[in-house]
Design a protein around this motif. Structure first.
Motif, PDB file in Angstrom:
ATOM      1  N   HIS A  33      10.727  26.308   4.713  1.00 49.61           N
ATOM      2  CA  HIS A  33      10.877  25.437   5.896  1.00 49.61           C
ATOM      3  C   HIS A  33       9.563  25.190   6.641  1.00 49.61           C
ATOM      4  O   HIS A  33       9.576  24.896   7.848  1.00 49.61           O
ATOM      5  N   ASN A  34       8.442  25.282   5.939  1.00 49.76           N
ATOM      6  CA  ASN A  34       7.158  25.061   6.596  1.00 49.76           C
ATOM      7  C   ASN A  34       7.002  23.654   7.146  1.00 49.76           C
ATOM      8  O   ASN A  34       6.378  23.459   8.198  1.00 49.76           O
ATOM      9  N   ASN A  35       7.540  22.689   6.437  1.00 51.43           N
ATOM     10  CA  ASN A  35       7.415  21.307   6.912  1.00 51.43           C
ATOM     11  C   ASN A  35       8.077  21.120   8.264  1.00 51.43           C
ATOM     12  O   ASN A  35       7.657  20.287   9.077  1.00 51.43           O
ATOM     13  N   LEU A  36       9.113  21.907   8.522  1.00 50.28           N
ATOM     14  CA  LEU A  36       9.810  21.807   9.797  1.00 50.28           C
ATOM     15  C   LEU A  36       9.158  22.647  10.896  1.00 50.28           C
ATOM     16  O   LEU A  36       9.196  22.263  12.071  1.00 50.28           O
ATOM     17  N   PHE A  37       8.558  23.788  10.526  1.00 48.55           N
ATOM     18  CA  PHE A  37       8.204  24.778  11.545  1.00 48.55           C
ATOM     19  C   PHE A  37       6.707  25.075  11.714  1.00 48.55           C
ATOM     20  O   PHE A  37       6.320  25.549  12.771  1.00 48.55           O
TER      21      PHE A  37
END
Length: 353
Positions: A33-37
């Motif tokens: 979930h790096n793209n989100l966080f």
């Protein structure tokens, strides 16, 4: 949700934090979930710095590095292996957090959730940017955490037990207010170092980390030295020298100047090196930019004194003074998951409520 799933979720949170464990934030493609966080957390760090002048990047990153190192599969499994969670009935546990250092209440937050309870968090106004964001990340990693994590700024209600941290004054209020609830109430504590005169230059450099990290604001920071009669502080001051840039921090410098002026006007005897003062004093809690010291006659009398004052002491830094209890020089701000605050086993408490 079973224990293994809870452990795996916090392992992934540790992997997320590892990207922010150095001053050069490094995005790792394999982190969930790096793209989100990722970018959002960089923004939260910036907000935390702007909101609290004591939370500079170096100290925030230091906290993240400690937690990313702690939240591994091996560490979490080792910590929890001695407990039996099979009969636990989920309850709601309220946590009242301090705000003196970044993520200071994270261990309580972790303990409540990893044990299978629900958590209701009341944060300090000084540290309210980082944890809610990490909680949201945790919910994305493990959706079963949704509904188990709540934050509030209102009066606490609808909870079964409480863990509260504050000053000695607020602790008295907590003890009265929560007298009908299972509770852990934490008060002011400070850490001490026992010196013998045989310390090496490396020992003193390591001790400087225990003194200056987080500007000395944590309960695990050394604020008091016990030294033998006629102790020579020259080696001590040499070891502190690596932290001389701390005086360039405005809030620290203001405290240094103020406390120095108070000591001089009061004609107190003290030694100083331009960024740290040491003063003979029987108290454990010293002001910012000051370390108190006290002479001891022999180990036996000092052992008795520290036993008597144990409720005021968080850590004892030493080399061979109390082999089974002491913390090595330079390690006070790197506790293991099983090094409980005030020596109160949080998990054991949570299993009994």
């Amino acid at each position: 949700m079973d224990l293994e799933k809870r452990i795996d979720a916090f392992v992934k949170l540790g992997e997320f934090l590892s990207q922010f464990s150095t001053l050069e934030f490094t995005k790792i493609d394999t982190v969930l979930h790096n793209n989100l966080f990722f970018d959002g957390f960089k923004h939260q760090i910036k907000l935390a710095e702007e909101h609290n002048g004591w939370f500079n990047t170096d100290n925030i990153v230091y906290a993240f590095n400690n937690w990313s190192n702690a939240l591994t599969k091996n560490n979490l499994s080792q910590w929890l292996s001695k407990y039996n969670f099979n009969t636990l009935e989920p309850k709601t546990v309220a946590i009242i957090m301090a705000g003196n250092i970044p993520l200071v209440g994270f261990h309580d937050f972790l303990s409540v959730l990893i044990s299978g309870h629900q958590v209701l968090v009341k944060q300090s106004s000084n540290d309210k940017q980082l944890l809610p964001y990490l909680a949201k990340y945790l919910e994305y990693v493990e959706p079963e955490f949704k509904g188990s994590i709540r934050f509030t700024e209102d009066k606490l209600s609808n909870f079964d037990a409480v863990i509260a941290t504050g000053s000695d004054n607020t602790a008295r209020y907590f003890e009265y207010y929560f007298k009908n609830k299972p509770s852990i109430i934490r008060k002011n504590r400070n850490s001490v170092a026992v010196l013998t005169g045989k310390e090496t230059a490396e020992d003193f450099e390591n001790l400087s980390e225990d003194i200056f990290r987080y500007y000395g604001l944590g309960c695990r920071n050394v604020s008091k030295l016990f030294v033998p009669k006629d102790y020579d502080f020259e080696g001590f001051f040499k070891g502190m020298y690596k932290w001389r840039p701390i005086i360039e921090q405005t809030k620290y410098a203001n405290n240094y100047d103020y406390n120095k002026a108070v000591y001089l006007m009061s004609e107190f005897d003290m030694l100083e090196n331009g960024f740290l003062m040491i003063k003979e004093d029987t108290s454990y809690a010293s002001p910012i930019a000051t370390v108190f010291y006290e002479y001891y006659e022999d180990y036996t009398s000092l052992q008795i004194k520290l036993d008597y004052d144990e409720d005021s002491i968080q850590c004892i830094v030493a080399n061979g003074f109390r082999p089974n209890e002491e913390v090595p020089f330079g390690k006070t701000q790197q506790p293991e998951l099983w090094d409980y605050a005030d020596n109160v086993d949080t998990i054991a408490f949570l299993l009994k409520i």
